[in-house]
Scaffold this active site. Structure first.
Site, PDB file in Angstrom:
ATOM      1  N   LEU A  20     -56.562  57.031 -33.770  1.00  0.00           N
ATOM      2  CA  LEU A  20     -56.815  57.654 -35.042  1.00  0.00           C
ATOM      3  C   LEU A  20     -56.550  56.775 -36.351  1.00  0.00           C
ATOM      4  CD1 LEU A  20     -55.190  60.858 -34.607  1.00  0.00           C
ATOM      5  CD2 LEU A  20     -57.189  60.380 -34.871  1.00  0.00           C
ATOM      6  N   GLU A 147     -43.699  51.509 -36.496  1.00  0.00           N
ATOM      7  CA  GLU A 147     -45.081  52.136 -35.850  1.00  0.00           C
ATOM      8  C   GLU A 147     -44.702  52.239 -34.654  1.00  0.00           C
ATOM      9  OE1 GLU A 147     -48.885  50.522 -35.959  1.00  0.00           O
ATOM     10  OE2 GLU A 147     -49.609  51.614 -34.616  1.00  0.00           O
ATOM     11  N   ASP A 154     -46.728  61.431 -24.421  1.00  0.00           N
ATOM     12  CA  ASP A 154     -46.838  60.261 -23.603  1.00  0.00           C
ATOM     13  C   ASP A 154     -45.135  60.382 -22.935  1.00  0.00           C
ATOM     14  OD1 ASP A 154     -49.331  59.637 -24.502  1.00  0.00           O
ATOM     15  OD2 ASP A 154     -48.781  58.064 -25.347  1.00  0.00           O
ATOM     16  N   THR A 195     -56.634  73.897 -36.439  1.00  0.00           N
ATOM     17  CA  THR A 195     -55.192  73.145 -36.739  1.00  0.00           C
ATOM     18  C   THR A 195     -54.623  73.257 -35.567  1.00  0.00           C
ATOM     19  OG1 THR A 195     -54.504  75.570 -37.612  1.00  0.00           O
ATOM     20  CG2 THR A 195     -55.494  74.058 -39.094  1.00  0.00           C
ATOM     21  N   GLY A 360     -61.450  31.671 -25.788  1.00  0.00           N
ATOM     22  CA  GLY A 360     -61.701  32.515 -24.388  1.00  0.00           C
ATOM     23  C   GLY A 360     -60.935  31.719 -23.315  1.00  0.00           C
ATOM     24  N   CYS A 387     -61.308  27.108 -30.989  1.00  0.00           N
ATOM     25  CA  CYS A 387     -60.510  27.004 -29.654  1.00  0.00           C
ATOM     26  C   CYS A 387     -61.399  26.642 -28.564  1.00  0.00           C
ATOM     27  CB  CYS A 387     -59.546  28.033 -29.476  1.00  0.00           C
ATOM     28  SG  CYS A 387     -58.242  27.703 -28.583  1.00  0.00           S
ATOM     29  N   GLN A 391     -63.894  23.542 -27.846  1.00  0.00           N
ATOM     30  CA  GLN A 391     -63.966  22.466 -26.558  1.00  0.00           C
ATOM     31  C   GLN A 391     -65.598  22.554 -26.019  1.00  0.00           C
ATOM     32  OE1 GLN A 391     -61.155  24.451 -24.157  1.00  0.00           O
ATOM     33  NE2 GLN A 391     -59.282  23.908 -25.621  1.00  0.00           N
ATOM     34  N   HIS A 513     -56.679  28.833 -34.388  1.00  0.00           N
ATOM     35  CA  HIS A 513     -57.320  30.042 -34.687  1.00  0.00           C
ATOM     36  C   HIS A 513     -57.135  30.524 -36.055  1.00  0.00           C
ATOM     37  CE1 HIS A 513     -58.237  31.282 -30.595  1.00  0.00           C
ATOM     38  NE2 HIS A 513     -57.094  30.847 -30.376  1.00  0.00           N
ATOM     39  N   GLU A 515     -58.714  32.374 -37.670  1.00  0.00           N
ATOM     40  CA  GLU A 515     -59.092  33.912 -38.102  1.00  0.00           C
ATOM     41  C   GLU A 515     -57.481  34.748 -38.269  1.00  0.00           C
ATOM     42  OE1 GLU A 515     -59.444  32.125 -35.280  1.00  0.00           O
ATOM     43  OE2 GLU A 515     -59.332  33.562 -33.710  1.00  0.00           O
TER      44      GLU A 515
HETATM   45  N1  GLN Z   1     -58.932  28.200 -22.555  1.00  0.00           N
HETATM   46  C1  GLN Z   1     -58.774  27.231 -23.528  1.00  0.00           C
HETATM   47  C2  GLN Z   1     -57.264  26.566 -23.234  1.00  0.00           C
HETATM   48  O1  GLN Z   1     -56.641  27.322 -22.786  1.00  0.00           O
HETATM   49  C3  GLN Z   1     -59.310  27.867 -24.832  1.00  0.00           C
HETATM   50  C4  GLN Z   1     -57.888  29.054 -25.198  1.00  0.00           C
HETATM   51  C5  GLN Z   1     -58.573  29.560 -26.409  1.00  0.00           C
HETATM   52  O2  GLN Z   1     -60.002  29.796 -26.795  1.00  0.00           O
HETATM   53  N2  GLN Z   1     -57.774  30.446 -27.081  1.00  0.00           N
HETATM   54  O3  GLN Z   1     -57.257  25.587 -23.745  1.00  0.00           O
END
Ligand code: GLN
Length: 544
Positions: A20, A147, A154, A195, A360, A387, A391, A513, A515
């Site tokens: 929600l 929160e 649950d 409700t 990733g 990241c 690479q 990162h 972001e």
């Molecule tokens: N797998 C890669 C590493 O461990 C990149 C990690 C990631 O993208 N957060 O270095």
């Protein structure tokens, strides 16, 4: 139990169904109170037994949000940081696993002096300790928002609710507010709102000993007065505290509809706080711009978890912020890197004006990402590698520009002739997976006279990391000679943090990162610059 006499507490629970938007609701209330001049922090309790989400699959949990102090936390902490523009710490997220872990460690040390260790009071005391110690230890907060993850009913969240019940008694009712987020569905066949689910959810709370003070009612259309009356009566909540939480087109509008509904006033009245009205002018302007962009630009995100957008939450939000900074809306085209591997790249990126490869793990889909990085380099499409995405760009450059055909990262091929991405020395003897990566904030020095320097406008930056592998410094000179500059270096370890391609309008790889540090009103400099480059690309290709 010692509690800070000045601090007041807001507890946020959710009922009826999950999803929600409790995280957004908590972050929004945080923003409203901060905008009234109060010092606010937000704590998230996650009822699962994992110590943290770091070892969970992105499909199970979505993004892992990393704090400056290197904690791997729930993605709601990202919303908190973005909305209230304050850094969270590892003390802003606790799981059942962490709580039991601490209690069991104390038991082994003999701290309980022969007593039987029980959920009440030992687990609940540990939960309460974490509430009173939330946030930055050096700051005395006016408000701590708590929160509780999961949905009322649950089994797992019961100890948290019991701790909240006790805490309300400890601090007194005038210092605690209980807010319950619930769903009020409109049933077409009956032609009315229902409700009952809300009544039942609030009833469950009352059985536990918690009386909701404010109800945030998620609904698809305006809630009629009759339904509000009914909810108030049956839930024992004042009618003006039954707040309609209408669906909105952007999450950034939620604080505005809450304020309009009177949530801010209700909270400060209830807590006996004297505050001015909130200053939301800039926030409103931002929301207007999100809703009315001057143009749209399409950017591809090519990853492995594209089926679950929550895995890339912070990237999506960073695009919203950077979009506004450029008076544009970024439309993300999700591309599965495995699909590129099986179907090839041809035509796949024709419609987009930028390509981002996110973080990733593991080798699935990796060759698709490397092919994508090559495509972006050769076709001069703006490319942002984050990241793992950085690479991939390095591996691609090593293979196709330096001519080392078998170059690879050792995560993907242990026996490569050119391990251009290698395991860090201190990672080599680590066997546990949880909490052992290079995590959290690290310094980075930016080389002058680079595109990167221009974007940041400063030479010293701090960004957040979550990875085990690094650019292998053995190859950096050769990269430089061939046109790939290491434009950001960690001053303590000499590790490469940022690379940029010289002969390309915008091609950047970052080991960290960015972001995770994009904030609503400012955005992140690299995302802003990337979106700008994508718009430039779009315009030049439209004219062509
Ligand atoms: N797998 C890669 C590493 O461990 C990149 C990690 C990631 O993208 N957060 O270095």
């Amino acid at each position: 139990m010692s509690v800070n006499s000045k601090t007041k507490y807001i507890f946020i629970t959710g009922g009826v169904v999950s999803s929600l938007g409790k995280g957004i609701a908590s972050a929004s209330i945080g923003l409203l109170l901060k905008s009234r001049g109060l010092k606010v922090t937000i704590l998230k309790f996650d009822p699962y037994i994992n110590v943290d989400p770091g070892t969970l699959s992105p499909y199970q949990h979505g993004e892992v949000y990393v704090t400056d102090d290197g904690a791997e936390t729930d993605l709601d902490l990202g919303h908190y940081e973005r909305f209230i523009s304050e850094n969270m710490t590892r003390r802003n997220n606790s799981t059942t696993g962490q709580i039991y872990y601490s209690v069991i460690k104390k038991e082994r040390r003999g701290d309980y002096l022969g007593k039987t260790v029980q959920v009440i009071p030992h687990i609940t005391d540990e939960i309460k300790r974490r509430i009173t110690e939330a946030g930055d230890a050096n700051i005395e907060y006016d408000i701590v928002i708590v929160e509780v993850g999961g949905t009322i009913g649950d089994i797992e969240s019961l100890p948290f609710l019991e701790a909240i019940r006790q805490m309300c008694l400890d601090v007194g009712n005038q210092n605690a507010v209980n807010i319950h987020l619930t769903l009020v569905p409109y049933i077409n066949a009956a032609g009315e709102f229902k409700t009952k689910p809300t009544q039942h959810s609030v009833m469950r709370l009352r059985e536990i000993g918690i009386q909701a003070d404010i109800l945030l009612c998620r609904c698809e259309t305006h809630l009629d007065e009759e339904s509000k009356d009914k909810i108030g009566l049956f839930c024992n909540v004042a009618k003006n505290a039954v707040i309609e939480a209408l669906d909105v087109s952007t999450i950034y509008e939620v604080p505005l509809i809450f304020e309009e509904g009177g949530v801010g006033d209700l909270i400060v009245e209830r807590l006996n706080l004297q505050t001015p009205k909130p200053d939301l002018v800039e926030w409103k302007r931002f929301v207007e711009k999100v809703k009315n962009p001057r143009e749209t630009v399409k950017i591809a995100v090519c990853g492995k978890y594209v089926g679950l957008k929550d895995s890339y939450k912070s990237i999506i939000e960073s695009f919203v912020h950077a979009g506004v900074a450029n008076n544009a809306r970024v439309e993300v085209e999700w591309i599965d890197s495995e699909e590129i591997e099986s179907n090839g790249i041809s035509g796949r990126f024709k419609e987009v004006s930028g390509i981002l490869i996110p973080g990733g793990f593991g080798d699935r889909g990796i060759e698709g990402k490397i092919a994508t990085a090559k495509y972006a380099r050769e076709n001069k499409v703006p490319y942002f590698g984050i990241c793992l995405g950085m690479q991939c760009a390095i591996i691609e450059f090593a293979r196709n520009v330096c001519g080392w055909e078998n170059a690879n990262g050792v995560e993907f091929s242990k026996n490569t002739s050119h391990p251009v991405i290698d395991l860090m020395e201190e990672q080599k003897n680590i066997s546990n997976l949880g909490g052992t990566m290079r995590l959290g904030a690290y310094n980075c020095k930016i080389k002058p006279a680079t595109q990167t320097y221009e974007m940041y406008g400063q030479s010293e930056i701090v960004e957040r990391h979550r990875h085990r592998y690094e650019v292998n410094n053995l190859y950096v000179d050769e990269f430089e000679k061939k046109g790939l500059t290491a434009s950001g270096i960690n001053p303590e370890t000499n590790l490469v943090e940022i690379v940029e391609l010289r002969d390309h309008p915008w091609y950047l790889g970052v080991q960290f990162h960015p972001e995770l540090k994009s904030r609503v009103l400012t955005g992140h400099p690299l995302f802003r610059a990337f979106v700008k480059a994508a718009i430039t690309y779009k315009n030049s290709h439209q004219q062509a």
